[in-house]
Design a protein around this motif. Structure first.
Motif, PDB file in Angstrom:
ATOM      1  N   CYS A  65       0.404  -4.967  -2.471  1.00  0.00           N
ATOM      2  CA  CYS A  65       0.258  -5.263  -1.041  1.00  0.00           C
ATOM      3  C   CYS A  65      -0.210  -6.692  -0.831  1.00  0.00           C
ATOM      4  CB  CYS A  65      -0.746  -4.304  -0.394  1.00  0.00           C
ATOM      5  SG  CYS A  65      -0.221  -2.571  -0.413  1.00  0.00           S
ATOM      6  N   ALA A  68      -3.896  -9.002   4.746  1.00  0.00           N
ATOM      7  CA  ALA A  68      -3.892  -8.815   6.199  1.00  0.00           C
ATOM      8  C   ALA A  68      -4.381 -10.123   6.800  1.00  0.00           C
ATOM      9  CB  ALA A  68      -4.784  -7.646   6.601  1.00  0.00           C
ATOM     10  N   ALA A 127      -4.470  -8.948  11.057  1.00  0.00           N
ATOM     11  CA  ALA A 127      -3.330  -8.036  11.047  1.00  0.00           C
ATOM     12  C   ALA A 127      -3.796  -6.608  10.798  1.00  0.00           C
ATOM     13  CB  ALA A 127      -2.328  -8.461   9.981  1.00  0.00           C
ATOM     14  N   GLU A 129      -2.217  -4.242   9.494  1.00  0.00           N
ATOM     15  CA  GLU A 129      -1.677  -3.642   8.284  1.00  0.00           C
ATOM     16  C   GLU A 129      -1.236  -4.740   7.327  1.00  0.00           C
ATOM     17  OE1 GLU A 129       1.643  -1.318   9.469  1.00  0.00           O
ATOM     18  OE2 GLU A 129       2.867  -3.040  10.033  1.00  0.00           O
ATOM     19  N   CYS A 130      -1.112  -4.360   6.083  1.00  0.00           N
ATOM     20  CA  CYS A 130      -0.589  -5.267   5.065  1.00  0.00           C
ATOM     21  C   CYS A 130       0.854  -4.893   4.772  1.00  0.00           C
ATOM     22  CB  CYS A 130      -1.399  -5.171   3.768  1.00  0.00           C
ATOM     23  SG  CYS A 130      -3.139  -5.645   3.920  1.00  0.00           S
ATOM     24  N   LYS A 131       1.653  -5.869   4.461  1.00  0.00           N
ATOM     25  CA  LYS A 131       3.030  -5.616   4.062  1.00  0.00           C
ATOM     26  C   LYS A 131       3.120  -5.549   2.547  1.00  0.00           C
ATOM     27  CE  LYS A 131       5.180  -7.804   8.083  1.00  0.00           C
ATOM     28  NZ  LYS A 131       6.153  -8.838   8.556  1.00  0.00           N
ATOM     29  N   PRO A 201      -6.352  -2.298   6.140  1.00  0.00           N
ATOM     30  CA  PRO A 201      -7.079  -3.456   5.596  1.00  0.00           C
ATOM     31  C   PRO A 201      -8.579  -3.198   5.508  1.00  0.00           C
ATOM     32  CG  PRO A 201      -5.575  -4.112   7.358  1.00  0.00           C
ATOM     33  CD  PRO A 201      -5.652  -2.626   7.387  1.00  0.00           C
ATOM     34  N   PRO A 256      -8.582 -13.369   4.765  1.00  0.00           N
ATOM     35  CA  PRO A 256      -7.747 -12.194   5.074  1.00  0.00           C
ATOM     36  C   PRO A 256      -8.330 -10.916   4.487  1.00  0.00           C
ATOM     37  CG  PRO A 256      -6.425 -14.025   4.252  1.00  0.00           C
ATOM     38  CD  PRO A 256      -7.851 -14.383   4.002  1.00  0.00           C
ATOM     39  N   CYS A 259      -5.512  -4.831   1.175  1.00  0.00           N
ATOM     40  CA  CYS A 259      -5.037  -3.453   1.268  1.00  0.00           C
ATOM     41  C   CYS A 259      -4.657  -2.955  -0.116  1.00  0.00           C
ATOM     42  CB  CYS A 259      -3.812  -3.351   2.176  1.00  0.00           C
ATOM     43  SG  CYS A 259      -4.088  -3.873   3.881  1.00  0.00           S
TER      44      CYS A 259
END
Length: 297
Positions: A65, A68, A127, A129-131, A201, A256, A259
């Motif tokens: 991940c 965030a 953010a 969520e994390c990508k 996160p 940041p 996640c």
């Protein structure tokens, strides 16, 4: 052809039946199919014993991940009265403040001093969520791969294939074409990789300073809203009768969140789709090597 073979005048070269549709059959252990002679596109692709390479254990990759990320506030509100509560205010767009971060945002329409009694400073955001940052790819296939190209009526020295015909009515292969191969039609590789997902996160810190200026070049500072966190939306009262013409927004802290993946590994789903089985009766590889060697000379 006897001239091609030089001293092989006594070698009997098998010829396809005139009422058959002979093909040049390429066979390889990887799906790197060659281009058919003369660029023909009416080829047939097949494979046999095809499966995911066992060393990959049917996995596409390890799930990871990304961060965030923190984001600067995208707007602020300017109020005519010294108290911000219950007032809509004039919205100042700060979307360009992050490109690049910290540069002077020149207001196209400065807010006059008599309309600038207080300001609500929007907070930075993190953010939600994390990508997934995993590099996923289907594992390679192993097996035997084949491409049957239309025979153009002559042997092709630059196409390393066998001349093949269909079997006899009793499924046997005639003399001279005794090398027998069976392949299933290659329909499609319908495999996919299961997606990676990330949890919520944790940690991190997003804090900004918002600097207000009376000039478009951001040199004459009026106020500084310092250390504004993600849960704050402070109201600052102004006193001097100066216009608001420039804004600068900078990160005081840009840490940041992180996640963890909810699944450790992306695995393969779906199957390899096959069509009908096709049988080829082919000239021997040894004969074709002689033909190709002489044709190259």
């Amino acid at each position: 052809m006897a001239a091609l073979l030089g001293c092989g005048e006594d070698l009997e070269i098998p010829r396809p039946r005139t009422d058959d549709n002979p093909v040049l059959l390429w066979i390889g252990d990887t799906p790197d199919f060659p281009i058919c002679p003369e660029g023909r596109l009416d080829y047939w692709d097949g494979w046999a014993d095809v499966r995911t390479d066992p060393q990959y254990q049917n996995e596409c990759g390890t799930c990871t991940c990304g961060p965030a990320a923190c984001a600067l506030p995208d707007s602020m509100l300017v109020h005519e009265a010294p108290f911000c509560a219950g007032q809509e205010g004039i919205k100042i767009d700060l979307a360009g403040a992050a490109d690049p971060p910290g540069h002077c945002v020149d207001l196209s329409s400065p807010v006059p001093g008599n309309a600038f009694a207080a300001v609500t400073l929007k907070p930075p955001t993190m953010a939600g969520e994390c990508k997934s940052s995993a590099q996923l790819a289907l594992p390679p296939l192993t097996g035997t791969f084949a491409r049957a190209c239309p025979w153009t009526g002559k042997y092709q020295s630059d196409f390393k294939g066998l001349v093949c015909i269909a079997p006899e009515d009793d499924s046997s292969c005639r003399p001279g074409f005794a090398a027998r191969f069976e392949f299933q039609k290659k329909v499609r590789d319908a495999r996919t990789c299961t997606p990676c997902a990330c949890g919520a996160p944790v940690g991190g810190s997003c804090v900004v300073d918002v600097l207000l200026f009376s000039d478009a070049g951001c040199s004459d500072m009026l106020y500084s809203g310092n250390l504004i966190g993600t849960r704050e939306e402070p109201c600052y009262a102004t006193h001097e009768d100066f216009p608001l013409a420039g804004v600068r927004v900078v990160f005081a802290q840009d840490e940041p969140g992180t996640c963890s993946p909810t699944t450790d590994v992306s695995v393969v789903e779906g199957t390899i789709e096959n069509g009908e089985t096709r049988t080829f009766c082919c000239s021997s590889a040894a004969l074709m090597e002689v033909i190709h060697a002489n044709a190259d000379n």
